[in-house]
Design a protein around this motif. Sequence first.
Motif, PDB file in Angstrom:
ATOM      1  N   THR A 164       0.855  -1.193   0.000  1.00  0.00           N
ATOM      2  CA  THR A 164       0.000   0.000   0.000  1.00  0.00           C
ATOM      3  C   THR A 164       0.886   1.237   0.000  1.00  0.00           C
ATOM      4  N   ALA A 165       0.594   2.105  -0.923  1.00  0.00           N
ATOM      5  CA  ALA A 165       1.344   3.354  -1.031  1.00  0.00           C
ATOM      6  C   ALA A 165       0.404   4.441  -1.538  1.00  0.00           C
ATOM      7  N   THR A 166       0.745   5.670  -1.222  1.00  0.00           N
ATOM      8  CA  THR A 166       0.003   6.821  -1.730  1.00  0.00           C
ATOM      9  C   THR A 166       0.963   7.681  -2.530  1.00  0.00           C
ATOM     10  N   GLU A 167       0.611   7.895  -3.790  1.00  0.00           N
ATOM     11  CA  GLU A 167       1.393   8.796  -4.639  1.00  0.00           C
ATOM     12  C   GLU A 167       0.581  10.076  -4.804  1.00  0.00           C
ATOM     13  N   THR A 168       1.228  11.189  -4.602  1.00  0.00           N
ATOM     14  CA  THR A 168       0.593  12.493  -4.789  1.00  0.00           C
ATOM     15  C   THR A 168       1.352  13.239  -5.870  1.00  0.00           C
TER      16      THR A 168
END
Length: 147
Positions: free
Chosen positions: A124-128
Amino acid sequence: MLIPKKYHFHLVALVAVAVMIFYPILSKKVEPRMLMEGTIAAEDFLHLIDSGQYEQSWNSASALMRDKIFLEVWNRRIPAMRTKVGTLISRHQTDASISDMAEGAPEGKYLTLVYDSTFSKQSTATETVILALEKDENWRVAGYFLK
Protein backbone atom coordinates in the motif's frame (compact mmCIF):
# COMPACT_ATOMS: atom_id res chain seq x y z
CA MET A 1 -37.33 27.69 19.73
CA LEU A 2 -38.74 30.18 17.28
CA ILE A 3 -36.84 33.24 16.21
CA PRO A 4 -38.77 36.49 16.62
CA LYS A 5 -39.98 37.91 13.31
CA LYS A 6 -37.91 41.09 13.73
CA TYR A 7 -34.72 38.94 13.46
CA HIS A 8 -35.67 36.98 10.32
CA PHE A 9 -33.95 39.45 8.01
CA HIS A 10 -30.77 39.27 10.11
CA LEU A 11 -30.83 35.49 10.03
CA VAL A 12 -31.30 35.39 6.25
CA ALA A 13 -28.51 37.93 5.79
CA LEU A 14 -26.20 35.94 8.07
CA VAL A 15 -26.86 32.71 6.17
CA ALA A 16 -26.31 34.48 2.83
CA VAL A 17 -22.98 35.89 4.00
CA ALA A 18 -21.90 32.48 5.32
CA VAL A 19 -22.75 30.88 1.96
CA MET A 20 -20.82 33.59 0.08
CA ILE A 21 -17.78 33.05 2.29
CA PHE A 22 -17.72 29.26 2.59
CA TYR A 23 -19.15 28.05 -0.73
CA PRO A 24 -16.04 28.96 -2.77
CA ILE A 25 -13.82 27.32 -0.17
CA LEU A 26 -15.84 24.12 0.06
CA SER A 27 -16.61 23.75 -3.64
CA LYS A 28 -13.09 23.43 -5.03
CA LYS A 29 -14.25 20.78 -7.46
CA VAL A 30 -12.13 20.21 -10.51
CA GLU A 31 -13.74 20.92 -13.86
CA PRO A 32 -13.89 17.75 -16.01
CA ARG A 33 -11.66 19.22 -18.75
CA MET A 34 -9.01 20.31 -16.23
CA LEU A 35 -9.13 16.91 -14.57
CA MET A 36 -8.74 15.09 -17.87
CA GLU A 37 -5.82 17.27 -19.03
CA GLY A 38 -4.12 17.12 -15.63
CA THR A 39 -4.57 13.36 -15.34
CA ILE A 40 -3.04 12.81 -18.78
CA ALA A 41 -0.02 14.96 -17.84
CA ALA A 42 0.36 13.23 -14.47
CA GLU A 43 0.08 9.73 -15.89
CA ASP A 44 2.54 10.49 -18.69
CA PHE A 45 4.97 11.70 -16.01
CA LEU A 46 4.34 8.64 -13.83
CA HIS A 47 4.87 6.33 -16.81
CA LEU A 48 8.30 7.89 -17.34
CA ILE A 49 9.19 7.20 -13.71
CA ASP A 50 7.71 3.68 -13.84
CA SER A 51 9.88 2.88 -16.85
CA GLY A 52 13.06 4.29 -15.30
CA GLN A 53 13.20 7.36 -17.55
CA TYR A 54 14.05 9.70 -14.69
CA GLU A 55 15.81 12.39 -16.68
CA GLN A 56 12.90 12.56 -19.15
CA SER A 57 10.46 12.84 -16.24
CA TRP A 58 12.45 15.79 -14.86
CA ASN A 59 12.58 17.39 -18.32
CA SER A 60 8.79 17.08 -18.65
CA ALA A 61 8.16 18.71 -15.25
CA SER A 62 7.18 22.32 -14.66
CA ALA A 63 9.77 25.07 -14.54
CA LEU A 64 8.82 25.49 -10.89
CA MET A 65 9.93 21.94 -10.07
CA ARG A 66 13.05 22.08 -12.22
CA ASP A 67 14.08 25.31 -10.47
CA LYS A 68 13.70 23.70 -7.03
CA ILE A 69 15.20 20.27 -7.71
CA PHE A 70 18.37 19.92 -9.74
CA LEU A 71 18.51 17.09 -12.27
CA GLU A 72 21.43 15.44 -10.46
CA VAL A 73 19.44 15.35 -7.20
CA TRP A 74 16.33 14.03 -9.00
CA ASN A 75 18.39 11.31 -10.67
CA ARG A 76 19.59 10.13 -7.23
CA ARG A 77 16.39 10.45 -5.18
CA ILE A 78 13.77 8.99 -7.50
CA PRO A 79 15.63 5.77 -8.43
CA ALA A 80 16.47 5.20 -4.74
CA MET A 81 12.85 5.74 -3.74
CA ARG A 82 11.52 3.46 -6.48
CA THR A 83 14.08 0.74 -5.73
CA LYS A 84 12.83 0.75 -2.14
CA VAL A 85 9.18 0.15 -3.15
CA GLY A 86 9.82 -2.05 -6.19
CA THR A 87 7.99 -2.15 -9.50
CA LEU A 88 4.48 -0.82 -9.94
CA ILE A 89 1.70 -3.39 -9.77
CA SER A 90 -1.35 -1.11 -9.77
CA ARG A 91 -2.33 2.55 -9.47
CA HIS A 92 -5.80 4.05 -8.96
CA GLN A 93 -6.64 7.74 -8.75
CA THR A 94 -8.61 8.39 -5.56
CA ASP A 95 -8.78 12.16 -5.23
CA ALA A 96 -8.41 15.38 -7.17
CA SER A 97 -8.51 18.97 -5.96
CA ILE A 98 -7.76 22.37 -7.40
CA SER A 99 -6.24 25.38 -5.67
CA ASP A 100 -4.84 28.81 -6.36
CA MET A 101 -1.95 28.15 -4.00
CA ALA A 102 0.64 25.46 -3.30
CA GLU A 103 3.15 25.38 -0.48
CA GLY A 104 6.38 27.10 -1.47
CA ALA A 105 5.00 28.18 -4.86
CA PRO A 106 3.72 31.44 -6.31
CA GLU A 107 -0.01 31.99 -6.72
CA GLY A 108 -1.41 30.14 -9.73
CA LYS A 109 -3.57 27.15 -10.65
CA TYR A 110 -2.54 23.87 -9.02
CA LEU A 111 -4.13 20.47 -9.40
CA THR A 112 -3.42 17.79 -6.82
CA LEU A 113 -4.02 14.18 -7.81
CA VAL A 114 -3.80 11.36 -5.28
CA TYR A 115 -3.29 7.71 -6.24
CA ASP A 116 -3.53 4.53 -4.20
CA SER A 117 -0.71 2.39 -5.54
CA THR A 118 0.68 -1.08 -5.05
CA PHE A 119 4.32 -1.93 -5.62
CA SER A 120 6.15 -5.24 -5.55
CA LYS A 121 7.90 -4.38 -2.26
CA GLN A 122 5.18 -2.18 -0.75
CA SER A 123 1.58 -3.35 -0.89
CA THR A 124 0.00 0.00 0.00
CA ALA A 125 1.34 3.35 -1.03
CA THR A 126 0.00 6.82 -1.73
CA GLU A 127 1.39 8.80 -4.64
CA THR A 128 0.59 12.49 -4.79
CA VAL A 129 1.20 14.45 -7.97
CA ILE A 130 0.89 18.24 -7.92
CA LEU A 131 0.53 19.90 -11.30
CA ALA A 132 0.88 23.56 -12.17
CA LEU A 133 -0.93 25.23 -15.04
CA GLU A 134 1.88 26.96 -16.89
CA LYS A 135 1.78 30.09 -19.07
CA ASP A 136 1.29 27.98 -22.20
CA GLU A 137 -1.95 26.61 -20.60
CA ASN A 138 -0.47 23.11 -20.20
CA TRP A 139 -0.44 21.18 -16.93
CA ARG A 140 3.02 20.08 -15.84
CA VAL A 141 4.15 18.26 -12.73
CA ALA A 142 5.33 20.59 -9.96
CA GLY A 143 5.71 17.94 -7.26
CA TYR A 144 5.77 14.17 -6.79
CA PHE A 145 5.49 12.47 -3.41
CA LEU A 146 5.40 8.78 -2.50
CA LYS A 147 4.38 7.61 0.98
